[in-house]
Write a protein that holds these residues in place. Structure first.
Motif, PDB file in Angstrom:
ATOM      1  N   MET A 195       0.837  -1.201   0.000  1.00  0.00           N
ATOM      2  CA  MET A 195       0.000   0.000   0.000  1.00  0.00           C
ATOM      3  C   MET A 195       0.872   1.251   0.000  1.00  0.00           C
ATOM      4  SD  MET A 195      -3.030   1.151   2.570  1.00  0.00           S
ATOM      5  CE  MET A 195      -4.170   0.083   1.737  1.00  0.00           C
ATOM      6  N   PHE A 196       1.944   1.232   0.792  1.00  0.00           N
ATOM      7  CA  PHE A 196       2.843   2.384   0.812  1.00  0.00           C
ATOM      8  C   PHE A 196       3.416   2.636  -0.574  1.00  0.00           C
ATOM      9  CE2 PHE A 196       4.163   5.236   3.966  1.00  0.00           C
ATOM     10  CZ  PHE A 196       3.751   4.754   5.197  1.00  0.00           C
ATOM     11  N   LYS A 197       3.846   1.599  -1.242  1.00  0.00           N
ATOM     12  CA  LYS A 197       4.454   1.754  -2.558  1.00  0.00           C
ATOM     13  C   LYS A 197       3.435   2.236  -3.584  1.00  0.00           C
ATOM     14  CE  LYS A 197       7.921  -1.798  -1.684  1.00  0.00           C
ATOM     15  NZ  LYS A 197       8.381  -3.174  -1.998  1.00  0.00           N
ATOM     16  N   LYS A 198       2.201   1.800  -3.424  1.00  0.00           N
ATOM     17  CA  LYS A 198       1.161   2.162  -4.378  1.00  0.00           C
ATOM     18  C   LYS A 198       0.661   3.581  -4.178  1.00  0.00           C
ATOM     19  CE  LYS A 198      -3.439   0.688  -5.936  1.00  0.00           C
ATOM     20  NZ  LYS A 198      -4.538  -0.282  -5.723  1.00  0.00           N
ATOM     21  N   GLU A 199       0.452   3.969  -2.918  1.00  0.00           N
ATOM     22  CA  GLU A 199      -0.178   5.245  -2.620  1.00  0.00           C
ATOM     23  C   GLU A 199       0.805   6.403  -2.487  1.00  0.00           C
ATOM     24  OE1 GLU A 199      -3.345   5.598  -2.642  1.00  0.00           O
ATOM     25  OE2 GLU A 199      -4.001   3.521  -2.601  1.00  0.00           O
ATOM     26  N   SER A 200       2.049   6.121  -2.131  1.00  0.00           N
ATOM     27  CA  SER A 200       3.041   7.168  -1.914  1.00  0.00           C
ATOM     28  C   SER A 200       4.022   7.232  -3.074  1.00  0.00           C
ATOM     29  CB  SER A 200       3.811   6.896  -0.614  1.00  0.00           C
ATOM     30  OG  SER A 200       4.867   7.814  -0.461  1.00  0.00           O
ATOM     31  N   LYS A 201       4.469   8.447  -3.388  1.00  0.00           N
ATOM     32  CA  LYS A 201       5.430   8.633  -4.477  1.00  0.00           C
ATOM     33  C   LYS A 201       6.846   8.878  -3.952  1.00  0.00           C
ATOM     34  CE  LYS A 201       1.923  10.626  -7.562  1.00  0.00           C
ATOM     35  NZ  LYS A 201       0.795  10.648  -6.630  1.00  0.00           N
ATOM     36  N   LYS A 202       7.018   8.829  -2.628  1.00  0.00           N
ATOM     37  CA  LYS A 202       8.324   9.180  -2.082  1.00  0.00           C
ATOM     38  C   LYS A 202       9.421   8.188  -2.463  1.00  0.00           C
ATOM     39  CE  LYS A 202       8.167   7.128   2.592  1.00  0.00           C
ATOM     40  NZ  LYS A 202       9.462   6.458   2.613  1.00  0.00           N
ATOM     41  N   ALA A 203       9.051   6.971  -2.837  1.00  0.00           N
ATOM     42  CA  ALA A 203      10.060   5.987  -3.233  1.00  0.00           C
ATOM     43  C   ALA A 203      10.800   6.419  -4.497  1.00  0.00           C
ATOM     44  CB  ALA A 203       9.409   4.622  -3.456  1.00  0.00           C
ATOM     45  N   LEU A 204      10.167   7.283  -5.305  1.00  0.00           N
ATOM     46  CA  LEU A 204      10.810   7.762  -6.538  1.00  0.00           C
ATOM     47  C   LEU A 204      11.864   8.828  -6.269  1.00  0.00           C
ATOM     48  CD1 LEU A 204       7.714   8.117  -8.898  1.00  0.00           C
ATOM     49  CD2 LEU A 204       9.526   6.416  -9.091  1.00  0.00           C
ATOM     50  N   VAL A 205      11.772   9.511  -5.130  1.00  0.00           N
ATOM     51  CA  VAL A 205      12.644  10.662  -4.884  1.00  0.00           C
ATOM     52  C   VAL A 205      13.567  10.474  -3.686  1.00  0.00           C
ATOM     53  CG1 VAL A 205      11.003  12.243  -5.955  1.00  0.00           C
ATOM     54  CG2 VAL A 205      10.870  11.836  -3.493  1.00  0.00           C
ATOM     55  N   THR A 206      13.506   9.298  -3.043  1.00  0.00           N
ATOM     56  CA  THR A 206      14.363   9.026  -1.900  1.00  0.00           C
ATOM     57  C   THR A 206      14.998   7.657  -2.081  1.00  0.00           C
ATOM     58  OG1 THR A 206      12.572   8.003  -0.614  1.00  0.00           O
ATOM     59  CG2 THR A 206      12.880  10.388  -0.379  1.00  0.00           C
ATOM     60  N   ASN A 207      15.850   7.277  -1.124  1.00  0.00           N
ATOM     61  CA  ASN A 207      16.486   5.971  -1.205  1.00  0.00           C
ATOM     62  C   ASN A 207      16.427   5.255   0.137  1.00  0.00           C
ATOM     63  OD1 ASN A 207      19.236   6.175   0.334  1.00  0.00           O
ATOM     64  ND2 ASN A 207      19.166   8.046  -0.904  1.00  0.00           N
ATOM     65  N   GLN A 208      16.728   3.970   0.106  1.00  0.00           N
ATOM     66  CA  GLN A 208      16.795   3.128   1.300  1.00  0.00           C
ATOM     67  C   GLN A 208      18.172   2.472   1.356  1.00  0.00           C
ATOM     68  OE1 GLN A 208      14.256   2.791   3.547  1.00  0.00           O
ATOM     69  NE2 GLN A 208      12.937   4.192   2.397  1.00  0.00           N
ATOM     70  N   VAL A 233      -4.404   9.117   6.199  1.00  0.00           N
ATOM     71  CA  VAL A 233      -3.728   9.787   7.309  1.00  0.00           C
ATOM     72  C   VAL A 233      -2.226   9.534   7.310  1.00  0.00           C
ATOM     73  CG1 VAL A 233      -3.637  10.082   9.809  1.00  0.00           C
ATOM     74  CG2 VAL A 233      -5.836   9.646   8.700  1.00  0.00           C
ATOM     75  N   VAL A 234      -1.832   8.266   7.385  1.00  0.00           N
ATOM     76  CA  VAL A 234      -0.421   7.931   7.553  1.00  0.00           C
ATOM     77  C   VAL A 234       0.420   8.356   6.359  1.00  0.00           C
ATOM     78  CG1 VAL A 234       1.242   6.074   7.918  1.00  0.00           C
ATOM     79  CG2 VAL A 234      -0.955   6.022   9.109  1.00  0.00           C
ATOM     80  N   ILE A 235       0.032   7.926   5.177  1.00  0.00           N
ATOM     81  CA  ILE A 235       0.839   8.218   3.987  1.00  0.00           C
ATOM     82  C   ILE A 235       0.917   9.715   3.696  1.00  0.00           C
ATOM     83  CG2 ILE A 235       0.962   7.890   1.473  1.00  0.00           C
ATOM     84  CD1 ILE A 235      -0.084   5.038   1.953  1.00  0.00           C
ATOM     85  N   PRO A 236      -0.188  10.472   3.733  1.00  0.00           N
ATOM     86  CA  PRO A 236      -0.056  11.926   3.546  1.00  0.00           C
ATOM     87  C   PRO A 236       0.867  12.577   4.572  1.00  0.00           C
ATOM     88  CG  PRO A 236      -2.336  11.274   3.268  1.00  0.00           C
ATOM     89  CD  PRO A 236      -1.611  10.068   3.785  1.00  0.00           C
ATOM     90  N   GLU A 237       0.817  12.122   5.836  1.00  0.00           N
ATOM     91  CA  GLU A 237       1.685  12.702   6.859  1.00  0.00           C
ATOM     92  C   GLU A 237       3.158  12.418   6.562  1.00  0.00           C
ATOM     93  OE1 GLU A 237       2.918  11.536  11.351  1.00  0.00           O
ATOM     94  OE2 GLU A 237       0.793  12.057  11.115  1.00  0.00           O
ATOM     95  N   VAL A 238       3.469  11.169   6.221  1.00  0.00           N
ATOM     96  CA  VAL A 238       4.855  10.801   5.936  1.00  0.00           C
ATOM     97  C   VAL A 238       5.360  11.548   4.709  1.00  0.00           C
ATOM     98  CG1 VAL A 238       6.403   8.913   5.277  1.00  0.00           C
ATOM     99  CG2 VAL A 238       4.646   8.537   7.027  1.00  0.00           C
ATOM    100  N   ARG A 253       0.552  18.207   0.453  1.00  0.00           N
ATOM    101  CA  ARG A 253       1.691  17.401   0.896  1.00  0.00           C
ATOM    102  C   ARG A 253       3.031  18.102   0.640  1.00  0.00           C
ATOM    103  NH1 ARG A 253       0.315  11.062  -0.652  1.00  0.00           N
ATOM    104  NH2 ARG A 253      -1.946  11.212  -0.333  1.00  0.00           N
ATOM    105  N   LEU A 254       2.997  19.225  -0.055  1.00  0.00           N
ATOM    106  CA  LEU A 254       4.227  19.956  -0.362  1.00  0.00           C
ATOM    107  C   LEU A 254       4.373  21.139   0.585  1.00  0.00           C
ATOM    108  CD1 LEU A 254       3.988  19.984  -4.265  1.00  0.00           C
ATOM    109  CD2 LEU A 254       5.470  18.544  -2.847  1.00  0.00           C
TER     110      LEU A 254
END
Length: 269
Positions: A16-29, A105-110, A206-207
């Motif tokens: 769900m995080f990968k699907k709903e959030s776009k932060k994986a495209l602009v950050t790294n792990q 709630v969670v994903i928009p906050e993160v 979110r910005l």
């Protein structure tokens, strides 16, 4: 009885995080946070270039054919996850409640937190401007030129814009955006490509306030998200239905040596 979602629904929550959030495209792990909330990143300095001494006039540690020996400085950056958040809610349908909590709630906050950290830590923050259909192309190419001069890799660059700014881009006579996007990238939120960078559209909420755009490379920002604990309590004392509880730890850090891979353009208020 409580169902521990870390073991039972963890893959679902991650997906769900990968699907709903776009932060994986602009950050790294790039760092391993398993079992810890803190990591240390080592930064090593570099040596200067010298003219090779073919005659070999140097000697000892003060000189050689390769030049004087230099001591390299080693410093560290220590990152500790600061955001440790939780929630609890009574619901008749626990699984759907968890999905809704994640999505709304969670994903928009993160996401909002991560984009805020990126903007604050950007290596380049020019003066605020008023973006229009006439000047937006020039402002974006200034950003790409800045990353080029900082030797940021061309591949995987991303431009983050709000829907309003994306509308300006579409109205610009100077911008011809590539819309033939790979289906997998489109599912992740990429809407087009401009000047070699993928364009992702993010809700303005979110910005950061007055965000014009962020041009970045994912190498600059580490954004760990640790799913600590998700549980559904079935008919706990005093409640008919499900009690959903969750805990998530997250943070974002801009690496000092790579901050020039982020360009943040603010809008005039």
């Amino acid at each position: 009885m409580a169902i521990n979602l870390v073991t039972k629904f963890h893959p679902y929550v991650d997906e769900m995080f990968k699907k709903e959030s776009k932060k994986a495209l602009v950050t790294n792990q790039d760092f391993d946070w398993t079992g810890a909330h803190t990591v240390k990143v080592y930064k090593i300095s570099t040596g200067s270039m010298n003219d090779y001494d073919r005659a070999g006039t140097g000697s000892g540690t003060t000189g050689s054919r390769y030049g004087s020996v230099e001591s390299l400085d080693a410093t560290t950056e220590e990152f500790t996850l600061k955001k440790d958040r939780s929630f609890t809610a009574q619901q008749l349908a626990g699984a759907s409640a968890l999905a809704r909590q994640q999505r709304e709630v969670v994903i928009p906050e993160v996401d909002a937190y991560v984009y805020g950290v990126m903007a604050a830590g950007a290596g380049t923050k020019p003066a605020a401007v008023t973006l229009t259909a006439d000047n937006i192309y020039d402002e974006i190419t200034k950003a790409t030129n800045t990353l080029d001069n900082a030797e940021v890799p061309d591949e995987s660059r991303v431009i983050i814009v709000s829907p309003d700014v994306y509308r300006l881009m579409k109205k610009s006579k100077d911008i011809v955006m590539e819309t033939d996007i790979d289906s997998n990238l489109r599912k992740q939120g990429v809407v087009s490509n401009l000047d070699g960078a993928a364009v992702i559209k993010v809700p303005a909420a979110r910005l950061p306030e007055n965000c014009g755009f962020i041009l970045c490379h994912p190498c600059a920002t580490v954004a760990p998200t640790k799913l600590e604990d998700y549980k559904i309590h079935q008919d706990p004392p005093g409640i008919s239905g499900s009690l959903v509880e969750g805990r998530i730890c997250y943070d974002a850090f801009v690496l000092e040596n790579k901050k020039m891979a982020i360009y943040y353009q603010e809008l005039k208020a």
